[in-house]
Design a protein around this motif. Structure first.
Motif, PDB file in Angstrom:
ATOM      1  N   ASP A  87       0.977  -1.081  -0.080  1.00 49.20           N
ATOM      2  CA  ASP A  87      -0.052  -0.024   0.084  1.00 49.20           C
ATOM      3  C   ASP A  87       1.002   1.203  -0.033  1.00 49.20           C
ATOM      4  N   VAL A  88       1.847   1.258   0.927  1.00 47.28           N
ATOM      5  CA  VAL A  88       2.723   2.266   0.973  1.00 47.28           C
ATOM      6  C   VAL A  88       3.424   2.611  -0.400  1.00 47.28           C
ATOM      7  N   LYS A  89       4.047   1.507  -1.027  1.00 47.47           N
ATOM      8  CA  LYS A  89       4.547   1.603  -2.734  1.00 47.47           C
ATOM      9  C   LYS A  89       3.595   2.565  -3.445  1.00 47.47           C
ATOM     10  N   LEU A  90       2.374   1.954  -3.509  1.00 45.70           N
ATOM     11  CA  LEU A  90       1.273   2.420  -4.350  1.00 45.70           C
ATOM     12  C   LEU A  90       1.136   4.051  -4.126  1.00 45.70           C
ATOM     13  N   ILE A  91       1.018   4.299  -2.719  1.00 51.27           N
ATOM     14  CA  ILE A  91       0.531   5.725  -2.502  1.00 51.27           C
ATOM     15  C   ILE A  91       1.860   6.486  -2.784  1.00 51.27           C
ATOM     16  N   GLN A  92       3.211   5.925  -2.414  1.00 51.65           N
ATOM     17  CA  GLN A  92       4.345   6.884  -2.974  1.00 51.65           C
ATOM     18  C   GLN A  92       4.308   7.011  -4.552  1.00 51.65           C
ATOM     19  N   VAL A  93       4.126   5.975  -5.173  1.00 55.34           N
ATOM     20  CA  VAL A  93       3.971   6.426  -6.796  1.00 55.34           C
ATOM     21  C   VAL A  93       2.691   7.079  -7.163  1.00 55.34           C
ATOM     22  N   ALA A  94       1.638   6.916  -6.463  1.00 54.36           N
ATOM     23  CA  ALA A  94       0.737   7.831  -6.745  1.00 54.36           C
ATOM     24  C   ALA A  94       0.843   9.529  -6.478  1.00 54.36           C
ATOM     25  N   ILE A  95       1.735   9.456  -5.373  1.00 59.38           N
ATOM     26  CA  ILE A  95       2.119  10.773  -5.122  1.00 59.38           C
ATOM     27  C   ILE A  95       3.189  11.401  -6.271  1.00 59.38           C
ATOM     28  N   LEU A  96       3.872  10.340  -6.657  1.00 60.72           N
ATOM     29  CA  LEU A  96       5.031  10.817  -7.692  1.00 60.72           C
ATOM     30  C   LEU A  96       4.262  11.267  -8.876  1.00 60.72           C
ATOM     31  N   MET A  97       3.453  10.653  -9.472  1.00 66.81           N
ATOM     32  CA  MET A  97       2.713  10.534 -10.649  1.00 66.81           C
ATOM     33  C   MET A  97       1.698  12.200 -10.664  1.00 66.81           C
ATOM     34  N   GLU A  98       1.237  12.047  -9.499  1.00 67.31           N
ATOM     35  CA  GLU A  98       0.375  13.281  -9.266  1.00 67.31           C
ATOM     36  C   GLU A  98       1.365  14.642  -9.311  1.00 67.31           C
ATOM     37  N   GLN A  99       2.607  14.669  -8.636  1.00 61.81           N
ATOM     38  CA  GLN A  99       3.470  15.869  -8.620  1.00 61.81           C
ATOM     39  C   GLN A  99       4.213  15.920  -9.994  1.00 61.81           C
ATOM     40  N   LEU A 100       4.368  14.951 -10.550  1.00 61.82           N
ATOM     41  CA  LEU A 100       4.821  14.922 -12.249  1.00 61.82           C
ATOM     42  C   LEU A 100       3.868  15.647 -12.963  1.00 61.82           C
ATOM     43  N   SER A 101       2.517  15.367 -12.935  1.00 62.19           N
ATOM     44  CA  SER A 101       1.578  16.070 -13.757  1.00 62.19           C
ATOM     45  C   SER A 101       1.417  17.580 -13.400  1.00 62.19           C
ATOM     46  N   ILE A 102       1.881  17.869 -12.043  1.00 60.21           N
ATOM     47  CA  ILE A 102       1.803  19.335 -11.983  1.00 60.21           C
ATOM     48  C   ILE A 102       2.928  19.981 -12.256  1.00 60.21           C
ATOM     49  N   LEU A 103       4.077  19.260 -12.213  1.00 59.84           N
ATOM     50  CA  LEU A 103       5.323  20.067 -12.614  1.00 59.84           C
ATOM     51  C   LEU A 103       5.435  20.267 -14.075  1.00 59.84           C
ATOM     52  N   ALA A 104       5.030  19.158 -14.778  1.00 64.77           N
ATOM     53  CA  ALA A 104       4.752  19.125 -16.194  1.00 64.77           C
ATOM     54  C   ALA A 104       4.108  20.246 -16.882  1.00 64.77           C
ATOM     55  N   ASP A 105       3.026  20.507 -16.377  1.00 65.74           N
ATOM     56  CA  ASP A 105       2.186  21.509 -16.601  1.00 65.74           C
ATOM     57  C   ASP A 105       2.953  22.813 -16.330  1.00 65.74           C
ATOM     58  N   ARG A 106       3.444  23.082 -15.163  1.00 65.35           N
ATOM     59  CA  ARG A 106       4.080  24.199 -14.775  1.00 65.35           C
ATOM     60  C   ARG A 106       5.363  24.693 -15.749  1.00 65.35           C
ATOM     61  N   TRP A 107       6.046  23.422 -16.135  1.00 65.51           N
ATOM     62  CA  TRP A 107       7.088  23.501 -17.134  1.00 65.51           C
ATOM     63  C   TRP A 107       6.463  24.055 -18.396  1.00 65.51           C
ATOM     64  N   THR A 108       5.545  23.722 -18.675  1.00 60.09           N
ATOM     65  CA  THR A 108       5.121  24.142 -20.265  1.00 60.09           C
ATOM     66  C   THR A 108       5.269  25.832 -20.326  1.00 60.09           C
ATOM     67  N   LYS A 109       5.098  26.358 -19.440  1.00 55.72           N
ATOM     68  CA  LYS A 109       5.263  27.849 -19.194  1.00 55.72           C
ATOM     69  C   LYS A 109       6.498  28.366 -18.933  1.00 55.72           C
ATOM     70  N   HIS A 110       7.557  27.494 -18.844  1.00 53.52           N
ATOM     71  CA  HIS A 110       9.006  27.850 -18.700  1.00 53.52           C
ATOM     72  C   HIS A 110       9.643  28.701 -19.898  1.00 53.52           C
ATOM     73  N   PRO A 111      10.179  29.859 -19.424  1.00 55.05           N
ATOM     74  CA  PRO A 111      10.605  30.650 -20.549  1.00 55.05           C
ATOM     75  C   PRO A 111      11.843  30.136 -21.564  1.00 55.05           C
ATOM     76  N   PRO A 112      11.883  30.582 -22.500  1.00 54.78           N
ATOM     77  CA  PRO A 112      12.951  30.272 -23.645  1.00 54.78           C
ATOM     78  C   PRO A 112      14.333  30.256 -22.951  1.00 54.78           C
ATOM     79  N   CYS A 113      14.994  29.545 -23.122  1.00 53.02           N
ATOM     80  CA  CYS A 113      16.648  29.514 -22.523  1.00 53.02           C
ATOM     81  C   CYS A 113      17.438  30.515 -23.312  1.00 53.02           C
ATOM     82  N   LYS A 114      18.060  31.598 -22.715  1.00 51.48           N
ATOM     83  CA  LYS A 114      18.498  32.481 -23.498  1.00 51.48           C
ATOM     84  C   LYS A 114      20.294  32.416 -23.557  1.00 51.48           C
ATOM     85  N   ASP A 115      20.690  31.685 -22.667  1.00 50.01           N
ATOM     86  CA  ASP A 115      22.045  31.624 -22.263  1.00 50.01           C
ATOM     87  C   ASP A 115      22.706  30.120 -22.640  1.00 50.01           C
ATOM     88  N   LYS A 116      22.279  29.523 -23.574  1.00 46.81           N
ATOM     89  CA  LYS A 116      22.800  28.327 -23.840  1.00 46.81           C
ATOM     90  C   LYS A 116      24.373  28.376 -24.482  1.00 46.81           C
TER      91      LYS A 116
END
Length: 295
Positions: A87-116
């Motif tokens: 149960d703990v393993k499943l909850i850990q992965v559920a939290i992981l996937m939930e947080q990755l979904s939030i991060l991915a949506d946030r990172w779509t708004k990340h500005p272009p990289c200007k200093d490569k």
């Protein structure tokens, strides 16, 4: 954190080739801390008694290719090992996937990289080799844009301590698990058990299009597949894999670690190509039986 305490805390690391990629952002996902701070899980005794005592984490890095401008989310994690705590393993992965979904949506708004270019020139400064000169002459492409989180290529690597038929693999590969899954054993974890768990990504094991590895964890008492490289099938395509250990060699050793294999877990390796947006319905290649072996 004191050095003595740090030695007892679980940790993960993600390494990337700095001459090829720029790290745009990085985030730590602390499963226990996230769980106890969720309003729907605060009152659940299983959260405090079973999830909170575990120190497992994930690290997510948002990278951009210096030349092509393609971006990728690279994740590394370690999930709890004990079979009595599925149960703990499943909850850990559920939290992981939930947080990755939030991060991915946030990172779509990340500005272009200007200093490569600035980074690239500083790293190659003083390197007289022909390859360095060639690197400096490459024209750098603009940062790629993504409108939704699932368009960003995603890699999730780690020791999931779970095999086929587990809630962990069901959630990752199917995108949804019912709140009454057998691995939860009727325990309460807020909305995860009331509404079920889900994520928006289309994920597949890098080895699923081939002859699967015989094991990734090998000890005198256990041999099985518990480690995985998951990738988003709509954005990435497998180009190459590291295969099984030579079976002749395995007959000589009862388990790992040993002189040739310094861990009881195998190192997994996969090479990926980015799909162009016109090619994202391409069928994955079938590599057939893997001939490359470790010895």
């Amino acid at each position: 954190m004191a050095d003595k305490e740090a030695k007892l805390v679980d940790g993960c690391a993600t390494f990337f080739k700095n001459s090829k990629y720029v790290c745009l952002d990085k985030q730590l996902i602390d499963f226990a801390n996230t769980a106890i701070n969720r309003p729907d899980m605060k009152g659940e005794h299983d959260t405090f008694n079973r999830v909170m005592p575990r120190d497992h984490i994930a690290v997510a890095a948002f990278l951009e290719n210096r030349v092509t401008g393609s971006r990728v989310i690279a994740v590394n994690t370690h999930i709890f090992w004990d079979p009595a705590f599925n149960d703990v393993k499943l909850i850990q992965v559920a939290i992981l996937m939930e947080q990755l979904s939030i991060l991915a949506d946030r990172w779509t708004k990340h500005p272009p990289c200007k200093d490569k270019a600035a980074f690239r020139h500083s790293e190659l400064d003083g390197d007289p080799s022909p390859s360095a000169a060639e690197e400096l002459s490459i024209e750098l492409g603009p940062s790629m844009e993504y409108s939704i989180g699932t368009q960003i290529p995603l890699l999730i690597c780690g020791d999931f301590n779970s095999g086929a038929g587990s809630g962990v693999l069901d959630l990752i590969t199917q995108g949804r698990v019912h709140g009454k899954h057998a691995d939860l054993a009727h325990r309460g974890y807020g909305n995860f058990t009331r509404d079920g768990m889900n994520h928006p990504f289309s994920l597949k094991s890098a080895y699923s299009g081939t002859e699967e590895l015989s094991f990734t964890n090998y000890t005198p008492n256990f041999a099985g597949v518990v480690d995985y490289i998951w990738y988003s099938t709509n954005t990435l395509q497998v180009r190459g894999l590291l295969g099984n250990v030579d079976p002749t060699y395995l007959k000589k050793v009862p388990g790992f670690p040993n002189y040739h294999f310094p861990s009881d877990h195998l190192a997994l390796r996969a090479e990926f190509g980015f799909k162009s947006r016109k090619e994202r319905k391409v069928v994955e290649a079938d590599f057939g039986p893997q001939k490359e072996v470790r010895s």
